[in-house]
Design a protein around this motif. Structure first.
Motif, mmCIF file in Angstrom:
data_model
loop_
_atom_site.group_PDB
_atom_site.id
_atom_site.type_symbol
_atom_site.label_atom_id
_atom_site.label_comp_id
_atom_site.label_asym_id
_atom_site.label_seq_id
_atom_site.Cartn_x
_atom_site.Cartn_y
_atom_site.Cartn_z
ATOM 1 N N THR A 27 34.184 -12.841 -18.602
ATOM 2 C CA THR A 27 33.384 -12.505 -17.419
ATOM 3 C C THR A 27 32.337 -11.443 -17.683
ATOM 4 O OG1 THR A 27 35.026 -10.852 -16.719
ATOM 5 C CG2 THR A 27 35.290 -13.097 -15.869
ATOM 6 N N GLY A 28 32.487 -10.673 -18.756
ATOM 7 C CA GLY A 28 31.543 -9.592 -19.031
ATOM 8 C C GLY A 28 31.696 -8.423 -18.084
ATOM 9 N N GLU A 29 32.913 -8.249 -17.540
ATOM 10 C CA GLU A 29 33.191 -7.149 -16.627
ATOM 11 C C GLU A 29 34.461 -6.417 -17.066
ATOM 12 O OE1 GLU A 29 32.265 -7.767 -12.177
ATOM 13 O OE2 GLU A 29 32.864 -9.760 -12.888
ATOM 14 N N PHE A 30 34.644 -5.208 -16.547
ATOM 15 C CA PHE A 30 35.889 -4.482 -16.766
ATOM 16 C C PHE A 30 36.279 -3.765 -15.475
ATOM 17 C CE2 PHE A 30 32.506 -1.685 -18.496
ATOM 18 C CZ PHE A 30 32.656 -0.567 -17.686
ATOM 19 N N LEU A 31 37.515 -3.282 -15.447
ATOM 20 C CA LEU A 31 38.044 -2.614 -14.257
ATOM 21 C C LEU A 31 38.267 -1.136 -14.534
ATOM 22 C CD1 LEU A 31 39.370 -3.233 -11.330
ATOM 23 C CD2 LEU A 31 41.505 -2.809 -12.542
ATOM 24 N N CYS A 32 37.858 -0.297 -13.601
ATOM 25 C CA CYS A 32 38.134 1.140 -13.653
ATOM 26 C C CYS A 32 38.913 1.538 -12.404
ATOM 27 C CB CYS A 32 36.844 1.951 -13.696
ATOM 28 S SG CYS A 32 35.933 1.839 -15.238
ATOM 29 N N ASP A 33 39.660 2.631 -12.518
ATOM 30 C CA ASP A 33 40.358 3.166 -11.361
ATOM 31 C C ASP A 33 40.086 4.652 -11.247
ATOM 32 O OD1 ASP A 33 42.634 4.682 -12.845
ATOM 33 O OD2 ASP A 33 42.756 2.662 -13.656
ATOM 34 N N SER A 34 40.138 5.159 -10.061
ATOM 35 C CA SER A 34 40.000 6.581 -9.704
ATOM 36 C C SER A 34 38.623 6.904 -9.156
ATOM 37 C CB SER A 34 40.301 7.532 -10.876
ATOM 38 O OG SER A 34 39.159 7.784 -11.657
ATOM 39 N N PRO A 35 38.575 7.787 -8.156
ATOM 40 C CA PRO A 35 37.290 8.241 -7.606
ATOM 41 C C PRO A 35 36.413 8.918 -8.645
ATOM 42 C CG PRO A 35 39.106 8.842 -6.144
ATOM 43 C CD PRO A 35 39.723 8.348 -7.422
ATOM 44 N N LYS A 36 37.026 9.642 -9.584
ATOM 45 C CA LYS A 36 36.262 10.348 -10.609
ATOM 46 C C LYS A 36 35.415 9.386 -11.435
ATOM 47 C CE LYS A 36 35.017 13.289 -13.859
ATOM 48 N NZ LYS A 36 33.834 14.165 -13.666
ATOM 49 N N LEU A 37 36.033 8.277 -11.867
ATOM 50 C CA LEU A 37 35.287 7.313 -12.670
ATOM 51 C C LEU A 37 34.184 6.644 -11.852
ATOM 52 C CD1 LEU A 37 38.005 5.583 -14.900
ATOM 53 C CD2 LEU A 37 36.235 7.200 -15.592
ATOM 54 N N LEU A 38 34.437 6.418 -10.570
ATOM 55 C CA LEU A 38 33.399 5.825 -9.731
ATOM 56 C C LEU A 38 32.211 6.781 -9.577
ATOM 57 C CD1 LEU A 38 32.447 3.461 -8.041
ATOM 58 C CD2 LEU A 38 33.653 4.444 -6.076
ATOM 59 N N GLU A 39 32.485 8.061 -9.428
ATOM 60 C CA GLU A 39 31.400 9.050 -9.355
ATOM 61 C C GLU A 39 30.602 9.073 -10.653
ATOM 62 O OE1 GLU A 39 32.128 12.953 -7.564
ATOM 63 O OE2 GLU A 39 34.120 12.213 -7.005
ATOM 64 N N GLU A 40 31.315 9.016 -11.792
ATOM 65 C CA GLU A 40 30.631 8.992 -13.086
ATOM 66 C C GLU A 40 29.771 7.741 -13.214
ATOM 67 O OE1 GLU A 40 30.514 10.962 -15.822
ATOM 68 O OE2 GLU A 40 31.759 12.582 -15.034
ATOM 69 N N ALA A 41 30.317 6.610 -12.795
ATOM 70 C CA ALA A 41 29.569 5.353 -12.882
ATOM 71 C C ALA A 41 28.288 5.419 -12.070
ATOM 72 C CB ALA A 41 30.450 4.200 -12.404
ATOM 73 N N GLU A 42 28.364 5.972 -10.863
ATOM 74 C CA GLU A 42 27.166 6.058 -10.033
ATOM 75 C C GLU A 42 26.190 7.090 -10.600
ATOM 76 O OE1 GLU A 42 26.121 5.770 -5.419
ATOM 77 O OE2 GLU A 42 27.299 7.529 -5.924
ATOM 78 N N GLN A 43 26.702 8.199 -11.109
ATOM 79 C CA GLN A 43 25.827 9.234 -11.661
ATOM 80 C C GLN A 43 24.975 8.700 -12.813
ATOM 81 O OE1 GLN A 43 27.872 12.769 -13.012
ATOM 82 N NE2 GLN A 43 26.080 13.560 -14.067
ATOM 83 N N TRP A 44 25.586 7.828 -13.635
ATOM 84 C CA TRP A 44 24.875 7.311 -14.804
ATOM 85 C C TRP A 44 24.333 5.900 -14.578
ATOM 86 C CZ3 TRP A 44 23.647 10.858 -18.231
ATOM 87 C CH2 TRP A 44 24.414 12.018 -18.273
ATOM 88 N N ALA A 45 24.264 5.500 -13.308
ATOM 89 C CA ALA A 45 23.647 4.222 -12.921
ATOM 90 C C ALA A 45 24.290 3.025 -13.610
ATOM 91 C CB ALA A 45 22.148 4.254 -13.196
ATOM 92 N N ALA A 46 25.611 3.049 -13.734
ATOM 93 C CA ALA A 46 26.327 1.915 -14.311
ATOM 94 C C ALA A 46 26.293 0.737 -13.335
ATOM 95 C CB ALA A 46 27.773 2.306 -14.610
ATOM 96 N N PRO A 47 26.283 -0.480 -13.845
ATOM 97 C CA PRO A 47 26.186 -1.664 -12.972
ATOM 98 C C PRO A 47 27.524 -2.027 -12.315
ATOM 99 C CG PRO A 47 26.234 -2.339 -15.269
ATOM 100 C CD PRO A 47 26.200 -0.844 -15.281
ATOM 101 N N VAL A 48 27.914 -1.255 -11.314
ATOM 102 C CA VAL A 48 29.143 -1.527 -10.565
ATOM 103 C C VAL A 48 28.946 -2.797 -9.749
ATOM 104 C CG1 VAL A 48 30.682 -0.669 -8.745
ATOM 105 C CG2 VAL A 48 29.774 0.904 -10.475
ATOM 106 N N THR A 49 29.940 -3.690 -9.777
ATOM 107 C CA THR A 49 29.815 -4.965 -9.072
ATOM 108 C C THR A 49 30.645 -5.036 -7.798
ATOM 109 O OG1 THR A 49 31.518 -5.884 -10.537
ATOM 110 C CG2 THR A 49 29.222 -6.255 -11.155
#
Length: 260
Positions: A28-50
């Protein structure tokens, strides 16, 4: 606001498979993360959250609705069925995987450094994530050879604490690595014992690649043969060896200490 109440919801099934199956992540070309901290990091660095799932009591600084392609609130029971953690923190999300292929030419980073850490058969995802985080702290790029833990394993991502979203990471075969190093005129030093082994403190590590082997068997014969020389970390004679993450930390600090 989308609300998901069923554990068999198609998005929940998709996220569970991302957590449990490397082949599904690669397909699928995707992976799973857990925790609010990782979500904040993903948004801070403009990661392609789906997609994001969150519980009502999740500790988030903002409302995820409208921030991501899909966001849904779920019950604690649904969150427990999706999260790979024993004690979920109220947020899981999927993200598109970056391309880990190395470039045609290895180039200096923004600070002019050409320092690489090569992992050979390091299979523990927690160790790989810890090494990625340490390399990020000390200005080195990590290159994984075949046989290492999956970069997109939830345990690797959790131990990396967001490093996947802000650092360049490469994955390639040994033949490709040695060709890239030769073209860039970079020596490969292996953490191992051989006739030419030198005390790591006596070797210039400012511009090189350093190889660390698996926790059980060390560097493979093929990687050892490719090394220009080997280095050892001095330690008390009562200690036989360090685990991969600890050895990598020492090498990375020794390579970077003149900069700090």
């Amino acid at each position: 606001m989308e609300v998901i109440t069923s554990k068999s919801n198609s998005l929940c099934v998709h996220l569970r498979k991302l957590a449990s199956s490397r082949s599904y992540r690669e397909e699928t070309g995707e992976f799973l993360c857990d925790s609010p901290k990782l979500l904040e990091e993903a948004e801070q660095w403009a990661a392609p959250v789906t997609a994001v799932l969150y519980t009502e009591g999740a500790s988030l600084p903002w409302d995820p609705e409208g921030r991501f392609p899909r966001a849904a609130r779920v019950s604690e029971a649904v969150m427990r069925s999706v999260s790979p953690m024993e004690t979920p923190q109220g947020v899981v999300f999927s993200c598109r995987s970056p391309d880990y292929a190395p470039p045609e030419r290895l180039e200096p980073d923004a600070q002019g450094r050409m320092r690489y850490l090569v992992l050979d058969g390091v299979q523990d995802p927690g160790n790989v994530g810890t090494i990625l985080r340490t390399a990020d702290a000390f200005g080195a790029t990590v290159i994984l050879l075949p046989g290492c833990a999956d970069l997109n394993n939830p345990k690797t991502l959790r131990a990396g604490m967001g490093v996947h979203f802000r650092s360049v990471i490469y994955r390639c075969a040994l033949e490709e690595l040695t060709a890239r190093l030769k073209e860039a005129d970079l020596p490969l030093y292996g953490a191992a014992l051989r006739e030419d082994t030198a005390d790591v403190r006596a070797v210039d590590l400012r511009r090189c690649a350093m190889a660390v082997g698996s926790e059980g068997r060390g560097l493979s014969a093929a990687v050892l043969e490719a090394c220009d020389r080997t280095v050892r970390i001095p330690m008390d004679k009562t200690c036989e060896s360090l685990n991969a993450a600890s050895a990598a930390s020492v090498l990375l600090w020794e390579a970077a200490r003149s900069e700090y």
